[in-house]
Design a protein around this motif. Structure first.
Motif, mmCIF file in Angstrom:
data_model
loop_
_atom_site.group_PDB
_atom_site.id
_atom_site.type_symbol
_atom_site.label_atom_id
_atom_site.label_comp_id
_atom_site.label_asym_id
_atom_site.label_seq_id
_atom_site.Cartn_x
_atom_site.Cartn_y
_atom_site.Cartn_z
ATOM 1 N N LEU A 1 4.818 -3.778 0.285
ATOM 2 C CA LEU A 1 4.498 -3.204 -1.031
ATOM 3 C C LEU A 1 4.549 -1.688 -1.008
ATOM 4 O O LEU A 1 4.107 -1.053 -0.046
ATOM 5 N N ASP A 2 5.091 -1.100 -2.079
ATOM 6 C CA ASP A 2 5.043 0.347 -2.283
ATOM 7 C C ASP A 2 3.852 0.642 -3.197
ATOM 8 O O ASP A 2 3.892 0.316 -4.387
ATOM 9 N N PRO A 3 2.782 1.232 -2.675
ATOM 10 C CA PRO A 3 1.592 1.429 -3.511
ATOM 11 C C PRO A 3 1.805 2.405 -4.657
ATOM 12 O O PRO A 3 1.011 2.423 -5.604
ATOM 13 N N PRO B 1 0.518 -10.022 -7.209
ATOM 14 C CA PRO B 1 -0.515 -9.809 -8.247
ATOM 15 C C PRO B 1 -1.885 -9.459 -7.675
ATOM 16 O O PRO B 1 -2.680 -8.782 -8.327
ATOM 17 N N GLN B 2 -2.166 -9.897 -6.439
ATOM 18 C CA GLN B 2 -3.489 -9.645 -5.857
ATOM 19 C C GLN B 2 -3.729 -8.151 -5.628
ATOM 20 O O GLN B 2 -4.874 -7.699 -5.563
ATOM 21 N N TYR B 3 -2.641 -7.367 -5.538
ATOM 22 C CA TYR B 3 -2.815 -5.925 -5.277
ATOM 23 C C TYR B 3 -3.518 -5.234 -6.449
ATOM 24 O O TYR B 3 -4.118 -4.172 -6.266
ATOM 25 N N LYS C 1 -8.295 -1.007 -4.712
ATOM 26 C CA LYS C 1 -8.664 0.279 -5.323
ATOM 27 C C LYS C 1 -8.272 1.404 -4.377
ATOM 28 O O LYS C 1 -8.895 1.595 -3.329
ATOM 29 N N ALA C 2 -7.224 2.119 -4.757
ATOM 30 C CA ALA C 2 -6.716 3.188 -3.895
ATOM 31 C C ALA C 2 -7.497 4.477 -4.114
ATOM 32 O O ALA C 2 -7.954 4.776 -5.221
ATOM 33 N N LEU C 3 -7.652 5.232 -3.044
ATOM 34 C CA LEU C 3 -8.169 6.597 -3.108
ATOM 35 C C LEU C 3 -7.021 7.543 -2.801
ATOM 36 O O LEU C 3 -6.219 7.279 -1.893
ATOM 37 N N LEU D 1 -8.345 1.603 10.986
ATOM 38 C CA LEU D 1 -8.156 0.417 10.154
ATOM 39 C C LEU D 1 -7.971 0.721 8.669
ATOM 40 O O LEU D 1 -7.765 -0.206 7.875
ATOM 41 N N TRP D 2 -7.996 1.989 8.279
ATOM 42 C CA TRP D 2 -7.734 2.336 6.880
ATOM 43 C C TRP D 2 -6.228 2.330 6.631
ATOM 44 O O TRP D 2 -5.445 2.895 7.408
ATOM 45 N N PHE D 3 -5.833 1.698 5.550
ATOM 46 C CA PHE D 3 -4.433 1.705 5.139
ATOM 47 C C PHE D 3 -4.091 3.068 4.541
ATOM 48 O O PHE D 3 -4.893 3.633 3.787
ATOM 49 N N HIS D 4 -2.902 3.552 4.862
ATOM 50 C CA HIS D 4 -2.524 4.862 4.321
ATOM 51 C C HIS D 4 -1.022 4.939 4.068
ATOM 52 O O HIS D 4 -0.218 4.369 4.796
ATOM 53 N N HIS D 5 -0.695 5.634 3.008
ATOM 54 C CA HIS D 5 0.687 5.926 2.604
ATOM 55 C C HIS D 5 0.740 7.441 2.447
ATOM 56 O O HIS D 5 -0.154 8.036 1.840
ATOM 57 N N VAL D 6 1.773 8.097 3.000
ATOM 58 C CA VAL D 6 1.756 9.558 3.083
ATOM 59 C C VAL D 6 3.056 10.160 2.544
ATOM 60 O O VAL D 6 4.152 9.720 2.894
#
Length: 295
Positions: free
Chosen positions: A219-221, A230-232, A236-238, A253-258
């Motif tokens: 997935l591309d957030p 649909p579950q995404y 809740k993104a910060l 363990l935190w998911f991150h996109h940069v």
């Protein structure tokens, strides 16, 4: 804790080791720390001209992709970048747009590439972050150097590391999800593959046929396909921007996109996480999520 604030909090000074462990590491909460690296010579010295003078013709590892996405899902494969060995000054020519290329270049090789490939620069930063080393009772496993074009993106992932991410120049834009969002974030297994430049200069994708399949987030957030995932919508993104002179504590363990500004320079420190109760909780959550998906 399963509830998170609406934004990443700021600290105006580096904390004491005990304070940092108690308030941030143990509860697994991110924060941005100001004035933690203000004494580093790198903040004043690391212009592209300085890097060209100090590193210059040395051959270094550069990730090259056609689209800016290295280590990401593309065409139903987990595609890794072409790892090109090239003189650092030639890479800087591309970053400074003295030379044009249809491809995207990023110095992003991890495995402690600052100490392994750029030892000339180590004296301008620190070999570790003293208060973090004291808090965890260990030195970092790796210290990494990052420099690239604005089109270079880190796809959504997570690590088993406590990560101190220090921006030297430019800005980094992070989209974060806590580990508790795992049920809403899709994971699938993909055939690993690598970009390879063909004779006509275009990229082809070559399967790593003998390698095991790789679990990754498709997935591309920034542009989620909610029809497919649909579950995404329940996640809740910060989001936060880390500016020059600031340090992001990105917990394990935190998911991150940069994303980044063009020519952004950064150094990060990876400390191995403690495989304690929070890790057990995450493993439980991961297993339950997979069990629900199968059923």
């Amino acid at each position: 804790e399963l509830g998170w604030t609406e934004s990443i909090p700021y600290l105006d000074r580096p904390p004491s080791p005990l304070e940092f462990y108690r308030e941030w590491v143990s509860p697994n909460k991110p924060c941005i720390i100001r004035n933690a690296i203000s004494h580093w010579p790198a903040l004043k010295k690391w212009t592209l001209a300085y890097l060209r003078e100090v590193v210059g013709p040395k051959v270094v590892s550069v990730a090259v992709t056609p689209n800016g996405y290295a280590d990401a899902v593309f065409q139903h494969r987990f595609v890794m970048p072409e790892e090109r060995q090239m003189p650092f000054m030639d890479f800087l020519d591309i970053v400074e747009k003295k030379v044009t290329s249809p491809n995207v270049f990023y110095v992003q090789k991890q495995c402690s590439n600052l100490t392994e490939e750029f030892p000339e620069l180590v004296c301008d930063v620190q070999p570790d972050i003293p208060w973090m080393s004291e808090a965890l009772g260990k030195k970092p496993d790796a210290v990494n150097f990052w420099l690239g074009e604005s089109a270079a993106v880190t796809s959504c992932t997570y690590y088993h590391y406590e990560n101190l991410y220090c921006v030297i120049s430019g800005e980094k834009h992070f989209l974060l999800h806590p580990p508790s969002d795992r049920p809403f974030i899709p994971y699938e297994l993909y055939q690993p593959a690598t970009y390879r430049i063909s004779e006509d200069g275009s990229f082809e994708i070559v399967d790593e046929k003998s390698a095991d399949k790789v679990p990754w987030i498709p997935l591309d957030p920034l542009n989620p396909n909610l029809e497919q995932y649909p579950q995404y919508a329940q996640a809740k993104a910060l989001q936060c921007t880390v500016k020059a002179g600031e340090m992001l504590y990105l917990p394990s363990l935190w998911f991150h996109h940069v994303q980044q500004s063009h020519g952004c320079i950064a150094v990060n420190y990876w400390y191995d996480m403690e495989y304690d109760l929070k890790y057990s909780y995450y493993q439980l959550l991961d297993c339950l999520t997979k069990a629900v998906e199968v059923s």
